[in-house]
Design a protein around this motif. Sequence first.
Motif, PDB file in Angstrom:
ATOM      1  N   VAL A  97       0.726  -1.239  -0.141  1.00  0.00           N
ATOM      2  CA  VAL A  97      -0.706   0.008   0.017  1.00  0.00           C
ATOM      3  C   VAL A  97       0.514   1.530  -0.070  1.00  0.00           C
ATOM      4  O   VAL A  97       0.565   1.975  -0.922  1.00  0.00           O
ATOM      5  CB  VAL A  97      -0.820   0.256   1.342  1.00  0.00           C
ATOM      6  N   ILE A  98       1.825   0.913   0.564  1.00  0.00           N
ATOM      7  CA  ILE A  98       2.681   2.568   1.086  1.00  0.00           C
ATOM      8  C   ILE A  98       4.363   1.854   0.488  1.00  0.00           C
ATOM      9  O   ILE A  98       4.428   0.821   0.394  1.00  0.00           O
ATOM     10  CB  ILE A  98       2.459   2.719   2.244  1.00  0.00           C
ATOM     11  N   ASP A  99       5.802   3.091   0.402  1.00  0.00           N
ATOM     12  CA  ASP A  99       6.645   2.888   0.834  1.00  0.00           C
ATOM     13  C   ASP A  99       7.503   2.746   1.847  1.00  0.00           C
ATOM     14  O   ASP A  99       6.764   3.735   2.625  1.00  0.00           O
ATOM     15  CB  ASP A  99       7.564   3.424  -0.780  1.00  0.00           C
ATOM     16  N   PHE A 100       8.611   2.109   2.126  1.00  0.00           N
ATOM     17  CA  PHE A 100       8.899   2.412   3.217  1.00  0.00           C
ATOM     18  C   PHE A 100      10.435   3.408   2.627  1.00  0.00           C
ATOM     19  O   PHE A 100      11.138   3.068   1.968  1.00  0.00           O
ATOM     20  CB  PHE A 100       9.027   1.087   3.946  1.00  0.00           C
ATOM     21  N   GLY A 199       7.170   5.518   6.589  1.00  0.00           N
ATOM     22  CA  GLY A 199       5.738   5.191   5.499  1.00  0.00           C
ATOM     23  C   GLY A 199       6.452   6.620   4.957  1.00  0.00           C
ATOM     24  O   GLY A 199       6.032   7.453   5.190  1.00  0.00           O
ATOM     25  N   ILE A 200       6.078   6.245   3.271  1.00  0.00           N
ATOM     26  CA  ILE A 200       6.055   7.444   2.203  1.00  0.00           C
ATOM     27  C   ILE A 200       4.958   7.053   1.250  1.00  0.00           C
ATOM     28  O   ILE A 200       4.853   5.643   0.960  1.00  0.00           O
ATOM     29  CB  ILE A 200       7.277   7.498   1.813  1.00  0.00           C
ATOM     30  N   GLU A 206      10.929  11.003  -4.292  1.00  0.00           N
ATOM     31  CA  GLU A 206      12.548  11.534  -4.273  1.00  0.00           C
ATOM     32  C   GLU A 206      12.443  11.904  -2.551  1.00  0.00           C
ATOM     33  O   GLU A 206      12.797  12.110  -1.871  1.00  0.00           O
ATOM     34  CB  GLU A 206      11.920  13.289  -4.832  1.00  0.00           C
ATOM     35  N   LEU A 207      10.742  11.634  -2.121  1.00  0.00           N
ATOM     36  CA  LEU A 207      11.318  12.273  -1.126  1.00  0.00           C
ATOM     37  C   LEU A 207      11.453  11.022   0.506  1.00  0.00           C
ATOM     38  O   LEU A 207      12.403  11.414   1.049  1.00  0.00           O
ATOM     39  CB  LEU A 207      10.001  12.696  -0.399  1.00  0.00           C
ATOM     40  N   ARG A 208      11.348   9.944   0.226  1.00  0.00           N
ATOM     41  CA  ARG A 208      11.929   8.626   0.594  1.00  0.00           C
ATOM     42  C   ARG A 208      13.083   8.787   0.302  1.00  0.00           C
ATOM     43  O   ARG A 208      13.846   8.536   1.162  1.00  0.00           O
ATOM     44  CB  ARG A 208      11.569   7.020  -0.516  1.00  0.00           C
TER      45      ARG A 208
END
Length: 238
Positions: A97-100, A199-200, A206-208
């Motif tokens: 669902v999200i990136d880490f 969590g991103i 780019e924020l991650r």
Amino acid sequence: MKKLMMTATALALGAGMAAADTIRMGTEGAYPPYNFINDSGEVDGFERELGDELCKRAELTCEWVTNDWDSIIPNLVSGNYDTIIAGMTINDERDEVIDFTQNYTMPDPSAYLALSKDVDVDSGVVTAQTGTIQAAFVADSGATLVEFATPEETVAAVRNGEADAVLADKSYLVPIAEEDDSLVLLDREENINMGIGMGIRESDTELREKFDAAITSMKEDGSLNELIKKWDVGATFD
């Protein structure tokens, strides 16, 4: 690793988030020592100190917001804040669902807290916070799972006899056991934690990457290990 050199006014954030001067850091504020609300009504704890340093190294202006745990991922996805930094274990289900980011803690064992060391956690009633890896573990075991929205409620359930034991991160339960002589940590631990990360949203690549670089720099200069020791949130990185 050298620090990222960029200004907040020149951020090129991912496609899923409009360019902005301020990054909203979402946390629960109810899971010490990772995050909690102090006497001044402000977010405090290991992740507050860590998050502020990560924002400084990434040259991002950050503000803190709190959200209930059971809706913390949906509210990230819907844009109510830009990151989750809330003691969230990295796992495959959430990663769909999200990136880490990379992990900023080493795997922390889960432990049981009960009123007696004679409790049978394999066939008894075990409580855990809703939506946690501990709740999923208990649900797949032979025990009866009772879930509560907050970690405080899980401990209260043990105190008042609604549950035989609570399963949670050991670093969360140890201070509680030390302060309350009626509660005991069982000798048994469950190694189900893969480490905690930020969590991103999947669109905010780019924020991650910016936070990943900041975490790496803290690992390399030893400052992350210093925070881990200060807040007693598990083992340090080699």
